[in-house]
Scaffold this motif. Structure first.
Motif, PDB file in Angstrom:
ATOM      1  N   GLY A   1       0.819  -1.200   0.000  1.00  0.00           N
ATOM      2  CA  GLY A   1       0.000   0.000   0.000  1.00  0.00           C
ATOM      3  C   GLY A   1       0.855   1.252   0.000  1.00  0.00           C
TER       4      GLY A   1
ATOM      5  N   ASP B   1      -1.095   5.286   3.790  1.00  0.00           N
ATOM      6  CA  ASP B   1      -1.816   4.201   4.468  1.00  0.00           C
ATOM      7  C   ASP B   1      -0.984   3.639   5.618  1.00  0.00           C
ATOM      8  OD1 ASP B   1      -3.958   4.430   2.744  1.00  0.00           O
ATOM      9  OD2 ASP B   1      -3.278   2.846   1.396  1.00  0.00           O
ATOM     10  N   SER B   2       0.319   3.503   5.379  1.00  0.00           N
ATOM     11  CA  SER B   2       1.212   2.977   6.404  1.00  0.00           C
ATOM     12  C   SER B   2       1.282   3.910   7.611  1.00  0.00           C
ATOM     13  CB  SER B   2       2.613   2.783   5.815  1.00  0.00           C
ATOM     14  OG  SER B   2       3.525   2.328   6.787  1.00  0.00           O
TER      15      SER B   2
ATOM     16  N   SER C   1      -1.114   6.066   8.625  1.00  0.00           N
ATOM     17  CA  SER C   1      -2.371   5.954   9.372  1.00  0.00           C
ATOM     18  C   SER C   1      -2.410   4.666  10.184  1.00  0.00           C
ATOM     19  CB  SER C   1      -3.568   6.016   8.417  1.00  0.00           C
ATOM     20  OG  SER C   1      -3.716   7.303   7.874  1.00  0.00           O
ATOM     21  N   SER C   2      -1.953   3.575   9.575  1.00  0.00           N
ATOM     22  CA  SER C   2      -1.924   2.294  10.280  1.00  0.00           C
ATOM     23  C   SER C   2      -0.998   2.364  11.496  1.00  0.00           C
ATOM     24  CB  SER C   2      -1.469   1.190   9.327  1.00  0.00           C
ATOM     25  OG  SER C   2      -1.369  -0.046   9.995  1.00  0.00           O
TER      26      SER C   2
ATOM     27  N   SER D   1      -8.759   0.113  12.101  1.00  0.00           N
ATOM     28  CA  SER D   1      -8.522   0.688  10.778  1.00  0.00           C
ATOM     29  C   SER D   1      -9.143   2.069  10.764  1.00  0.00           C
ATOM     30  CB  SER D   1      -9.143  -0.169   9.666  1.00  0.00           C
ATOM     31  OG  SER D   1     -10.560  -0.058   9.671  1.00  0.00           O
TER      32      SER D   1
ATOM     33  N   GLY E   1      -5.744  10.890   5.528  1.00  0.00           N
ATOM     34  CA  GLY E   1      -5.125  10.021   6.517  1.00  0.00           C
ATOM     35  C   GLY E   1      -4.783  10.771   7.794  1.00  0.00           C
TER      36      GLY E   1
END
Length: 524
Positions: A173, A177-178, A180-181, A258, A326
């Protein structure tokens, strides 16, 4: 979900990206009640000369006219942030006449909740919305809870760290995204071990009995002086059932596994009609008493000790901003006002939070189901009520362990994180901070709540007298001190500019208040 071994991650960062953590950004929001010299809450309007509460970015109000909020800009220097916070308080105090800033979280003597005047933001549509939202809070939960003050600590990690972790983890991804994760993993770990923050920095073990307003409580309060109630081994009433909590929200299943799950949970709450609040007139009525009749009027009503955040565009809701870009930073809302320093938070706390939140980020963070979230609240409640009991046990993954043993294990990990951070910054203060606070685990009299109760008990002193003496001392300290970052002329211009900006906001209104809210909620 990728499993992260803390020590292996630290070893890899040290070997390949030794300076990646350098560049942490922070901002602080410190709340403080304005009080009269007698110690009673002020009922005066926003201080003349500090500008508009609606449009001044650095000095505003929270729930009430008397609950000031000082907001620092983003900075990579903790020392600079504290200097800015001092200057903002000095400037505001210079416009407050004989009034003082209450230096603790739990409110001063308040005879009746109607003595707490709702914050006024002018007669623009957005200003009226802000005040009506607060009237809704009053009618839902009462004003006494809203008079509690705290400190919010905002933090974001440098892109160099995110790039490094992305490379080390071989993440799929996008980088966004990383990120936010990663922030959500931090939040889950923070919730698991939030009790440690309450143990170390909880500074609300006592209150004036006027706060209860006749309510019954089964807490094992002891009495001091003329009207003080305190928990002998408690830490942070602000974080417990008497504090900034809402039992009506206990059924909200807002989860953090998530970004989509988190946003969906909040959106459901702001779109679901509430049986509890349906009898209160909303903005569609001639005399509205709340914004709407939903479980949450708006997203900010959700009480959480930590929040994922992103700076929103004009007209954009917080959750829509998160979905757009994000998570940008984290807001920690679990800090009591530190009564032992005039700014409400000190450098040692900031350095500890740097390390603790980095540890929460780098450590493995499995998904957190609803049962585990409830368990984290149970542990927090135990520490709030008896955190300085040396025999206290907490539930760690289904096993009961002593607080002192669990805290010791956490501090072992924090020591390793602090070493990495010291190396990256070319300093020693992170390790020194962790070494010092580790000694508090088995000497709880060193904690903020231990020092607080010790100060009251040693003189059989009322909570109010203790706080009032500090308020007088801190005001004098601020007024005697020189400005450190800003100056009087700059802050005066900022204040006058904010008044002009508020007029512009009002002039730009083109629809009625009802139509404005129709449009706002349609977009939400």
């Amino acid at each position: 979900m990728i499993k992260h071994d803390l020590n292996k991650t630290l070893e890899a960062l040290t070997a390949q990206f030794p300076n990646a953590i350098n560049g942490i950004k922070r901002g602080i929001e410190r709340e403080a009640l304005r009080i009269k010299p007698s110690g009673v809450i002020s009922q005066q309007g926003h201080p003349q000369g500090v500008g508009s509460a609606l449009t001044n970015d650095h000095v505003t109000t929270d729930f009430s006219e008397s609950l000031l909020e000082f907001i620092t800009p983003v900075s990579t220097s903790a020392e600079q942030t504290l200097a800015q916070l001092k200057d903002l308080q000095k400037f505001t105090l210079s416009h407050m006449g004989d009034e003082l800033l209450w230096p603790i979280s739990m409110p001063c003597f308040i005879e009746h909740q109607d003595d707490i005047v709702l914050a006024q933001f002018g007669d623009s549509n957005i200003g009226r919305m802000k005040t009506l939202y607060r009237e809704g809070l009053k009618n839902r939960y009462g004003s006494m809870m809203q008079a509690i003050a705290g400190v919010h600590f905002n933090i974001s990690f440098p892109e160099s760290l995110w790039q490094s972790l992305y490379s080390l983890n071989g993440s799929e991804g996008t980088l966004a995204d990383s990120i936010s994760s990663g922030y959500l993993g931090l939040i889950r770990n923070f919730k698991r071990e939030l009790w440690l923050i309450s143990f170390l920095f909880g500074a609300s073990p006592a209150l004036c009995n006027s706060f209860l307003q006749g309510r019954e409580t089964d807490l094992p309060f002891k009495k001091l002086g003329k009207g003080t109630l305190y928990l002998e081994v408690g830490t942070a009433l602000r974080l417990g059932n008497l504090g900034y909590t809402n039992s009506a929200q206990s059924s909200l299943r807002v989860m953090y596994n998530s970004l989509e799950e988190y946003v969906a949970g909040l959106k459901e709450a702001i779109h679901t009609s509430s049986d509890i609040y349906s009898h209160i007139d909303d903005y569609t009525s001639a005399e509205p008493k709340q914004l709407n009749k939903n479980i949450l009027q708006i997203e900010n009503e959700f009480y959480s000790p930590i929040r994922p955040k992103r700076n929103a565009a004009s007209g954009e809701t917080p959750t829509d901003a998160l979905l757009r870009g994000g998570i940008e930073y984290i807001e920690v809302r679990a800090l009591d006002v530190n009564p032992f320093c005039e700014t409400g938070i000190d450098l040692q706390q900031i350095r500890f939070l740097d390390v603790f939140l980095t540890y929460c980020l780098l450590n493995d963070s499995p998904e957190m189901d609803w049962q585990e979230q409830k368990l984290s609240t149970t542990n927090l409640d135990a520490v709030v009520n008896e955190g300085r009991n040396p025999e206290l046990t907490l539930n760690k993954q289904g096993s009961m362990v002593r607080l002192t043993d669990w805290a010791g294990a956490i501090f072992n990990d924090l020591t390793a994180v602090a070493r990495y951070m010291d190396s990256a910054y070319g300093v020693s203060y992170y390790s020194e901070t962790i070494a010092e606070l580790a000694t508090w685990v088995n000497s709880p009299s060193k904690t903020f709540s231990g020092r607080y109760v010790g100060a009251l008990a040693s003189k059989n002193q009322d909570n109010g007298h203790f706080a009032l003496a500090l308020a007088e001392q801190y005001k004098q300290n601020h007024l005697d001190a020189d400005y450190q970052f800003y100056d009087h002329a700059f802050l005066t211009k900022q204040a006058s500019d904010s008044v002009l900006k508020e007029r512009e906001v009002k002039a730009a209104d083109s629809v009625s208040f009802t139509a404005f809210l129709d449009d706002y909620f349609a977009k939400a």
